[in-house]
Design a protein around this motif. Structure first.
Motif, PDB file in Angstrom:
ATOM      1  N   THR A  67       0.552  -0.804   0.268  1.00 15.27           N
ATOM      2  CA  THR A  67      -0.118   0.034  -0.127  1.00 15.27           C
ATOM      3  C   THR A  67       0.793   1.484   0.131  1.00 15.27           C
ATOM      4  O   THR A  67       0.246   2.311   0.427  1.00 15.27           O
ATOM      5  N   HIS A  68       2.120   1.109  -0.334  1.00 15.16           N
ATOM      6  CA  HIS A  68       2.747   2.506  -0.420  1.00 15.16           C
ATOM      7  C   HIS A  68       2.305   3.230  -0.840  1.00 15.16           C
ATOM      8  O   HIS A  68       1.780   3.365  -2.260  1.00 15.16           O
ATOM      9  N   GLY A  69       2.654   4.570  -0.461  1.00 14.44           N
ATOM     10  CA  GLY A  69       2.357   5.792  -1.562  1.00 14.44           C
ATOM     11  C   GLY A  69       0.422   5.990  -1.207  1.00 14.44           C
ATOM     12  O   GLY A  69      -0.031   7.090  -1.376  1.00 14.44           O
ATOM     13  N   ARG A  70      -0.274   5.641   0.217  1.00 17.20           N
ATOM     14  CA  ARG A  70      -1.383   5.238   0.651  1.00 17.20           C
ATOM     15  C   ARG A  70      -1.060   6.022   2.276  1.00 17.20           C
ATOM     16  O   ARG A  70      -0.199   5.547   3.013  1.00 17.20           O
ATOM     17  N   HIS A  71      -2.447   6.096   2.954  1.00 15.24           N
ATOM     18  CA  HIS A  71      -2.147   6.289   4.444  1.00 15.24           C
ATOM     19  C   HIS A  71      -3.297   5.439   5.195  1.00 15.24           C
ATOM     20  O   HIS A  71      -4.355   4.905   4.650  1.00 15.24           O
TER      21      HIS A  71
END
Length: 607
Positions: free
Chosen positions: A292-296
């Protein structure tokens, strides 16, 4: 945008049909049985590899096809990785095409952890309809209140018409009574349109007792050496544990990727036993962070043992963003009600001092395991923990629903004090959480309910009577009655009553104050530098310190009589008033009215 999580099990639409895969090393034979209504099922033999993976491709199967697995030519069972089981866990699974649902192209990436204001709800009792679709219609109210994150109690498919959800048996399939997978996705999408994150409560410590067929063909799912309070423990560290670990890690990734959830709350991780070289919680976090890199995306724990080793002040691989802080709830409850039975026993010795410690340290008993019966072990020394890594609340499903009659705290304290617990949870540097209906002071209980049948029903009914047999068993609500389920539904119309409007306005104002004065300063909050002083029998002065020399102060009177306070316990005169409750602007300095609280923010002055 269309989203599908790739996983090694379940049903996958491909190559002009559907490929079905099942891990069943305990089965001698496995077939896919296509449901044909009242006619006998259409049988398609599957082939197994050396590791016990059964696979079968059915060319004419498609989205909407109903199917089961047939084990050893006899028992028909649902797919444990079913995306939908429209007739419950004893019925057939349904092939789902995840790419049928189109997500908005809005660039939504969630919200940072410091902005989180959680709102826990139970889908079945949140609205009269008890569905994802109806719940989506209520999201605007939450956004208007100041909530930033909705947390759903577990939605994994479980047996019966109603229940809390912690006895799910099909972890990938939303409960059929709540709606379809696409209706859950619509709920998440509607929340995102309103700027709301959505968290999901997931249970990785046990399966429910009704509708779980795994032991027939995959006994390796269950530990041979460890147990749990709810039955067989999950095998995370023994033989065949690699496939078991992957099953649950893929479940976390499935909800976060295919349904675009913004966070997960892992239930009762103290009951997850793993003596392997890499704890499954660490591996799960690492896999989630990478995928989920790039998301909170936020990961939250429930840990009754007050362990803190998995926490970190930021989204680090292998670590978790937050943990429910039962200590805050327990000591606040004792300070307000005087109750000291069961697990409240540990908090009965000078609860105001313990409340002060919770304000400044977060947990009261850091790293202290809970013994059988609820009492804490000897408090262990622990380094100070960052307060924003803890979630504070005055109510949640456990602390209300595990009472004999499900009373909310507001029903147990004087009317003048009823708003204070919620306000105290909302206005500390910890992450706050509301329990549905709390924002307007709902008077309805939240009872324990589970739609069990037969012997299991009788066992649960008798168990509740034994648990509350000390004067509370008379007229005890029947946990298996639909009346208990219906009684647990807050009446949203009460939000429009005079008292409901007053409470809602206070909560909204408190959340505005949090958004302006607390949330933006979380990155400046110091650790281990906060302090508190007792003021008389029922007062506290609390100071939270920031690296820029500013200090957030709380002046709290938790009693029915006004307090006269010496100047040395008051904040600086020029401090900004952040929020005040039952403390009018013309109140003389040094007078704290009954049941009052006042927060100020200003530069700390050393006398």
């Amino acid at each position: 945008m269309r989203c599908q999580h790739e996983m090694p099990f379940g049903a996958r639409i491909e190559n002009g049909g559907v490929t079905f895969r099942l891990w069943g090393p305990g089965a001698r034979m496995a077939d896919v049985a296509i449901d044909r209504g009242s006619a006998p099922p259409e049988i398609h033999p599957a082939e197994a590899d050396a590791e016990g993976w059964w696979e079968c491709h059915v060319p004419h199967a498609t989205a909407g096809t109903l199917y089961r697995w047939r084990i050893d030519g006899g028992q028909l069972v649902p797919d444990p990785a079913s995306r939908q089981n429209p007739q419950g866990p004893h019925g057939p699974s349904c092939v789902v095409d995840p790419k049928q649902f189109e997500w908005d192209h809005t660039g939504w990436t969630g919200r940072p952890w410091n902005e989180t204001v959680l709102y826990e709800l139970h889908v079945g009792t949140f609205t009269p309809e008890g569905t994802f679709e109806a719940a989506a219609e209520r999201l605007q109210h939450l956004a208007d209140t100041g909530v930033t994150a909705v947390e759903l109690m577990p939605v994994a498919n479980f047996a019966g018409r109603f229940g809390w959800g912690y006895d799910g048996v099909l972890p990938f399939a939303p409960h059929d009574a709540y709606g379809t997978p696409d209706e859950l996705k619509h709920f998440v999408q509607q929340a995102h349109r309103l700027g709301l994150m959505v968290f999901l409560d997931v249970v990785y410590n046990h399966f429910g007792p009704d509708g779980n067929y795994l032991s027939l063909y995959a006994p390796g799912f269950f530990s041979k050496t460890k147990g749990s309070p709810w039955g067989a423990a999950i095998n995370f560290d023994g033989p065949e544990s690699r496939q078991v670990r992957d099953f649950f890690i893929h479940n976390a990734l499935y909800w976060l990727q295919e349904f675009r959830f913004d966070g997960l709350r892992l239930d009762a991780v103290h009951a997850i036993h793993d003596d392997g070289p890499v704890h499954v919680l660490q591996e799960l976090s690492e896999r989630v962070r990478k995928a989920t890199h790039g998301r909170h995306v936020h990961l939250v724990l429930e840990n009754e043992d007050n362990g803190y080793a998995h926490l970190a002040p930021g989204p680090q691989p292998g670590r978790f963003d937050g943990q429910w802080n039962d200590d805050f709830h327990h000591v606040l409850h004792v300070a307000l009600t005087g109750e000291t039975h069961r697990y409240y026993h540990d908090y009965g010795d000078s609860p105001m001092d313990l409340l002060a410690r919770s304000f400044t340290h977060g947990m009261v008993f850091e790293g202290s395991k809970r013994r059988e019966g609820g009492a804490r072990e000897v408090v262990q020394a622990a380094p100070p923990q960052p307060l924003p890594a803890l979630v504070n609340f005055a109510h949640n499903h456990d602390q209300v629903g595990n009472r004999a009659r499900g009373e909310r705290l507001a029903q147990l304290v004087p009317p003048e004090a009823s708003a204070l617990p919620t306000l105290l949870a909302l206005l500390t540097p910890a992450i706050p959480m509301l329990f549905f209906g709390e924002e307007w002071g709902a008077a309805e209980p939240f009872l324990y309910f589970a739609d069990w049948e037969g012997e299991l029903r009788r066992a649960v009914q008798e168990g509740r009577k034994r648990e509350f047999g000390h004067g509370e068993a008379a007229d005890l609500p029947d946990p298996c009655s639909s009346a208990s389920f219906d009684a647990s539904r807050p009446d949203a119309a009460q939000a429009r009553s005079h008292g409901g409007r007053e409470r809602l306005e206070a909560i909204r104002a408190a959340l505005v104050a949090r958004r302006k004065c607390i949330t933006p300063r979380q990155h400046l909050l110091l650790t281990g530098k906060h302090s508190a002083q007792r003021i008389g029998e029922r007062g506290l002065a609390v100071q939270w310190r920031y690296s820029d020399g500013q200090m957030l102060s709380l002046e709290l009177n938790l009693g029915p009589a006004a307090l006269q306070v010496e100047p040395q316990h008051l904040g600086p005169v020029e401090a900004q008033c952040v929020f005040a409750h039952r403390c009018p602007a013309n109140t003389p300095r040094g007078t704290w009215p009954a049941w009052s609280a006042r927060w100020t923010l200003g530069e700390e002055i050393t006398l």
